[in-house]
Design a protein around this motif. Sequence first.
Motif, PDB file in Angstrom:
ATOM      1  N   THR A   1      23.187   7.344  14.813  1.00 48.26           N
ATOM      2  CA  THR A   1      23.440   6.528  13.622  1.00 48.26           C
ATOM      3  C   THR A   1      24.905   6.591  13.217  1.00 48.26           C
ATOM      4  OG1 THR A   1      21.164   6.916  12.857  1.00 48.26           O
ATOM      5  CG2 THR A   1      22.760   6.157  11.216  1.00 48.26           C
ATOM      6  N   ALA A   2      25.474   7.779  13.267  1.00 43.32           N
ATOM      7  CA  ALA A   2      26.858   7.966  12.828  1.00 43.32           C
ATOM      8  C   ALA A   2      27.882   7.533  13.871  1.00 43.32           C
ATOM      9  CB  ALA A   2      27.087   9.431  12.464  1.00 43.32           C
ATOM     10  N   MET A   3      27.618   7.806  15.158  1.00 45.46           N
ATOM     11  CA  MET A   3      28.639   7.654  16.196  1.00 45.46           C
ATOM     12  C   MET A   3      28.525   6.377  17.031  1.00 45.46           C
ATOM     13  SD  MET A   3      30.427  10.196  15.487  1.00 45.46           S
ATOM     14  CE  MET A   3      31.608  10.090  16.827  1.00 45.46           C
ATOM     15  N   ASN A   4      27.409   5.688  16.929  1.00 46.40           N
ATOM     16  CA  ASN A   4      27.238   4.372  17.567  1.00 46.40           C
ATOM     17  C   ASN A   4      27.636   4.343  19.052  1.00 46.40           C
ATOM     18  OD1 ASN A   4      26.664   1.654  17.813  1.00 46.40           O
ATOM     19  ND2 ASN A   4      28.641   0.978  17.034  1.00 46.40           N
TER      20      ASN A   4
ATOM     21  N   LEU B   1      26.321   8.467  24.804  1.00 50.32           N
ATOM     22  CA  LEU B   1      25.630   9.423  23.936  1.00 50.32           C
ATOM     23  C   LEU B   1      25.685  10.857  24.453  1.00 50.32           C
ATOM     24  CD1 LEU B   1      23.797  10.244  21.594  1.00 50.32           C
ATOM     25  CD2 LEU B   1      21.830   9.365  22.892  1.00 50.32           C
ATOM     26  N   LEU B   2      25.283  11.064  25.695  1.00 50.85           N
ATOM     27  CA  LEU B   2      25.181  12.436  26.214  1.00 50.85           C
ATOM     28  C   LEU B   2      26.534  13.121  26.323  1.00 50.85           C
ATOM     29  CD1 LEU B   2      22.442  12.008  28.969  1.00 50.85           C
ATOM     30  CD2 LEU B   2      22.170  12.962  26.664  1.00 50.85           C
ATOM     31  N   ASN B   3      27.600  12.339  26.466  1.00 51.34           N
ATOM     32  CA  ASN B   3      28.937  12.908  26.616  1.00 51.34           C
ATOM     33  C   ASN B   3      29.700  13.037  25.303  1.00 51.34           C
ATOM     34  OD1 ASN B   3      29.044  13.186  29.559  1.00 51.34           O
ATOM     35  ND2 ASN B   3      28.924  10.955  29.576  1.00 51.34           N
ATOM     36  N   GLN B   4      29.226  12.409  24.263  1.00 52.76           N
ATOM     37  CA  GLN B   4      29.923  12.493  22.984  1.00 52.76           C
ATOM     38  C   GLN B   4      29.853  13.901  22.407  1.00 52.76           C
ATOM     39  OE1 GLN B   4      27.939   9.410  20.667  1.00 52.76           O
ATOM     40  NE2 GLN B   4      29.674   8.018  20.925  1.00 52.76           N
ATOM     41  N   LYS B   5      30.914  14.307  21.728  1.00 52.71           N
ATOM     42  CA  LYS B   5      30.890  15.580  21.018  1.00 52.71           C
ATOM     43  C   LYS B   5      29.844  15.502  19.914  1.00 52.71           C
ATOM     44  CE  LYS B   5      34.128  17.673  23.320  1.00 52.71           C
ATOM     45  NZ  LYS B   5      33.787  18.825  24.200  1.00 52.71           N
ATOM     46  N   PHE B   6      28.986  16.512  19.869  1.00 53.53           N
ATOM     47  CA  PHE B   6      27.875  16.495  18.917  1.00 53.53           C
ATOM     48  C   PHE B   6      28.406  16.559  17.492  1.00 53.53           C
ATOM     49  CE2 PHE B   6      24.216  18.924  16.892  1.00 53.53           C
ATOM     50  CZ  PHE B   6      23.448  17.780  16.719  1.00 53.53           C
ATOM     51  N   ILE B   7      27.904  15.696  16.656  1.00 54.30           N
ATOM     52  CA  ILE B   7      28.446  15.526  15.316  1.00 54.30           C
ATOM     53  C   ILE B   7      28.338  16.783  14.459  1.00 54.30           C
ATOM     54  CG2 ILE B   7      26.303  14.620  14.306  1.00 54.30           C
ATOM     55  CD1 ILE B   7      28.094  12.635  12.746  1.00 54.30           C
ATOM     56  N   ARG B   8      27.350  17.633  14.741  1.00 53.25           N
ATOM     57  CA  ARG B   8      27.172  18.852  13.954  1.00 53.25           C
ATOM     58  C   ARG B   8      27.884  20.073  14.558  1.00 53.25           C
ATOM     59  NH1 ARG B   8      22.803  19.615  10.265  1.00 53.25           N
ATOM     60  NH2 ARG B   8      21.992  17.618   9.547  1.00 53.25           N
ATOM     61  N   ASN B   9      28.387  19.909  15.783  1.00 51.95           N
ATOM     62  CA  ASN B   9      29.111  20.998  16.439  1.00 51.95           C
ATOM     63  C   ASN B   9      29.989  20.390  17.526  1.00 51.95           C
ATOM     64  OD1 ASN B   9      30.082  23.222  17.762  1.00 51.95           O
ATOM     65  ND2 ASN B   9      28.087  24.040  18.368  1.00 51.95           N
ATOM     66  N   ASN B  10      31.251  20.117  17.211  1.00 53.41           N
ATOM     67  CA  ASN B  10      32.114  19.405  18.161  1.00 53.41           C
ATOM     68  C   ASN B  10      32.616  20.271  19.316  1.00 53.41           C
ATOM     69  OD1 ASN B  10      34.119  20.962  16.988  1.00 53.41           O
ATOM     70  ND2 ASN B  10      35.009  19.271  15.808  1.00 53.41           N
ATOM     71  N   LYS B  11      32.113  21.496  19.419  1.00 54.55           N
ATOM     72  CA  LYS B  11      32.454  22.347  20.557  1.00 54.55           C
ATOM     73  C   LYS B  11      31.541  22.063  21.753  1.00 54.55           C
ATOM     74  CE  LYS B  11      34.408  26.124  17.824  1.00 54.55           C
ATOM     75  NZ  LYS B  11      34.323  27.568  17.466  1.00 54.55           N
TER      76      LYS B  11
ATOM     77  N   ARG C   1      15.675  14.666  15.537  1.00 58.15           N
ATOM     78  CA  ARG C   1      16.224  13.898  14.405  1.00 58.15           C
ATOM     79  C   ARG C   1      17.732  14.094  14.285  1.00 58.15           C
ATOM     80  NH1 ARG C   1      12.239  14.021  10.977  1.00 58.15           N
ATOM     81  NH2 ARG C   1      11.700  11.855  11.428  1.00 58.15           N
ATOM     82  N   ASN C   2      18.226  15.274  14.621  1.00 57.00           N
ATOM     83  CA  ASN C   2      19.675  15.496  14.604  1.00 57.00           C
ATOM     84  C   ASN C   2      20.387  14.559  15.576  1.00 57.00           C
ATOM     85  OD1 ASN C   2      19.696  17.474  12.630  1.00 57.00           O
ATOM     86  ND2 ASN C   2      19.607  19.166  14.087  1.00 57.00           N
ATOM     87  N   ILE C   3      19.768  14.332  16.731  1.00 58.70           N
ATOM     88  CA  ILE C   3      20.358  13.413  17.700  1.00 58.70           C
ATOM     89  C   ILE C   3      20.277  11.976  17.195  1.00 58.70           C
ATOM     90  CG2 ILE C   3      20.165  12.489  20.052  1.00 58.70           C
ATOM     91  CD1 ILE C   3      19.254  15.294  20.935  1.00 58.70           C
ATOM     92  N   ALA C   4      19.177  11.642  16.517  1.00 59.64           N
ATOM     93  CA  ALA C   4      19.059  10.312  15.911  1.00 59.64           C
ATOM     94  C   ALA C   4      20.136  10.106  14.844  1.00 59.64           C
ATOM     95  CB  ALA C   4      17.669  10.117  15.321  1.00 59.64           C
ATOM     96  N   MET C   5      20.401  11.148  14.066  1.00 54.44           N
ATOM     97  CA  MET C   5      21.477  11.096  13.072  1.00 54.44           C
ATOM     98  C   MET C   5      22.830  10.903  13.757  1.00 54.44           C
ATOM     99  SD  MET C   5      20.285  14.136  10.453  1.00 54.44           S
ATOM    100  CE  MET C   5      21.823  14.084   9.536  1.00 54.44           C
ATOM    101  N   HIS C   6      23.013  11.577  14.887  1.00 61.61           N
ATOM    102  CA  HIS C   6      24.260  11.450  15.649  1.00 61.61           C
ATOM    103  C   HIS C   6      24.449   9.998  16.108  1.00 61.61           C
ATOM    104  CE1 HIS C   6      27.400  12.614  18.590  1.00 61.61           C
ATOM    105  NE2 HIS C   6      26.902  11.571  19.253  1.00 61.61           N
TER     106      HIS C   6
ATOM    107  N   GLU D   1      24.587  19.023  26.013  1.00 61.26           N
ATOM    108  CA  GLU D   1      24.538  20.490  25.890  1.00 61.26           C
ATOM    109  C   GLU D   1      23.674  20.907  24.708  1.00 61.26           C
ATOM    110  OE1 GLU D   1      28.926  21.617  27.786  1.00 61.26           O
ATOM    111  OE2 GLU D   1      28.762  20.957  25.697  1.00 61.26           O
ATOM    112  N   TYR D   2      23.766  20.138  23.639  1.00 66.98           N
ATOM    113  CA  TYR D   2      22.911  20.436  22.477  1.00 66.98           C
ATOM    114  C   TYR D   2      21.437  20.267  22.842  1.00 66.98           C
ATOM    115  CZ  TYR D   2      20.636  19.918  17.941  1.00 66.98           C
ATOM    116  OH  TYR D   2      19.771  20.058  16.864  1.00 66.98           O
ATOM    117  N   LEU D   3      21.109  19.188  23.509  1.00 66.05           N
ATOM    118  CA  LEU D   3      19.723  18.916  23.912  1.00 66.05           C
ATOM    119  C   LEU D   3      19.213  19.982  24.871  1.00 66.05           C
ATOM    120  CD1 LEU D   3      17.307  16.958  23.779  1.00 66.05           C
ATOM    121  CD2 LEU D   3      18.382  15.638  25.615  1.00 66.05           C
ATOM    122  N   ASN D   4      20.061  20.433  25.786  1.00 63.53           N
ATOM    123  CA  ASN D   4      19.662  21.442  26.769  1.00 63.53           C
ATOM    124  C   ASN D   4      19.348  22.797  26.141  1.00 63.53           C
ATOM    125  OD1 ASN D   4      19.884  19.645  28.859  1.00 63.53           O
ATOM    126  ND2 ASN D   4      21.900  20.344  29.540  1.00 63.53           N
TER     127      ASN D   4
END
Length: 272
Positions: free
Chosen positions: A182-185, A238-248, A175-180, A253-256
Motif C-alpha cells: 500500500t505504501a510503496m506501490n 516487491l520482493l526486492n524492495q527494502k521492507f518499510i518496517r525495517n530497511n536493513k 498484513r505487514n506486507i500488505a501495508m508495505h 528476507e522478511y517473509l523468509n
Amino acid sequence: MKISIHQINKLRKLTGIGIMDCKKALTLTKGNIDEAIYFLRKKGKEISITRSSFQMKDGAVISSVNADYTSGTIIGISCETDFLSKSHEFLNFLLELSKKSLNSFSKEGFLESFFSKKELVKDAIFRKMAIVKEKLELKIFERVDSPFVIDYTHNNHKISTLIGFSSKINKSPARNIAMHVTAMNPLSIDEDDIPNTIVEKEINFIKDQIKKEKIRSEDIKQKIVEGKIQKFIFNNTLLNQKFIRNNKINVKEYLNQFDNKIKINFFKRVKI
C-alpha cells in the motif's frame, strides 16, 4: 388522504430516507408502502441521470476477506464531494457492500446480487443516492482467490491492497506486507514479472540522461545503464524492495523469517 406518523416511520425504517421525502412518497402513492419504496428508488435513479454531468472525482475504496482467508475483494464507490466520501454514513454503507461483495466474482454479478432479501445491490446504491443527494457509482470491483489472502485499507480509504499467498501464513506478517504494498506501490512481485515495456522505457530514459553528461566511453555508458536499471528493478519489485518496517532487509528476507517456502502469488493495489 392523510398519512400517519406510523406510516412515515415505517417507510423511513425500511428505506433510511428522511421524514419529508417519506411523507411525500406516501402522499403520492396514497399510503401504499411498496409503491412508496419504488417511488423513492426511482428518485434515486433520477439523481443518477440528472447528476451525470458532475465530475466523479471523490469516493472511497475498501477491502475485505472471507472467513477462511481464501478470497478477498476491493470495491470502490464514487461520489461527488470529499465531505460525503469521509462521512460515517457513506463509509458504513461501503463496508456493508464490501462484506456482500465476497460472494460475487465480477462487478456486473455483484450489482445484480442481493443486498438484502428483497433488494439488489444496484437498487441499494440507488436508494442511498436518494438519501445523500449525490450520484454514487460502483467504480471498482477487484477479487483475489488464493490459498491465503490478506487485505489492507489505508485509513483515508483512498488505497486498498489484496495479496494472495501460496499457503497459509500468520496474519500479522502477511498484513505487514500488505501495508508495505500500500505504501510503496511496487510494479511487480519480482524482476521476472516486471513488464518489458516498462524496463525498455526506463533504459531509454537513462540513456538520454547519459547523453547530457557527455560520457565518451561506451563501456562506462553500458555499466551506468546496467547499474541504474538494476537499481530501478530492485526499487520497484516487491520482493526486492527494502521492507518499510525495517530497511536493513528486503521484503523477501522478511517473509523468509516466517516461512522460506511460501510465495506471493499476486497482489492488487487500488488507489483513487
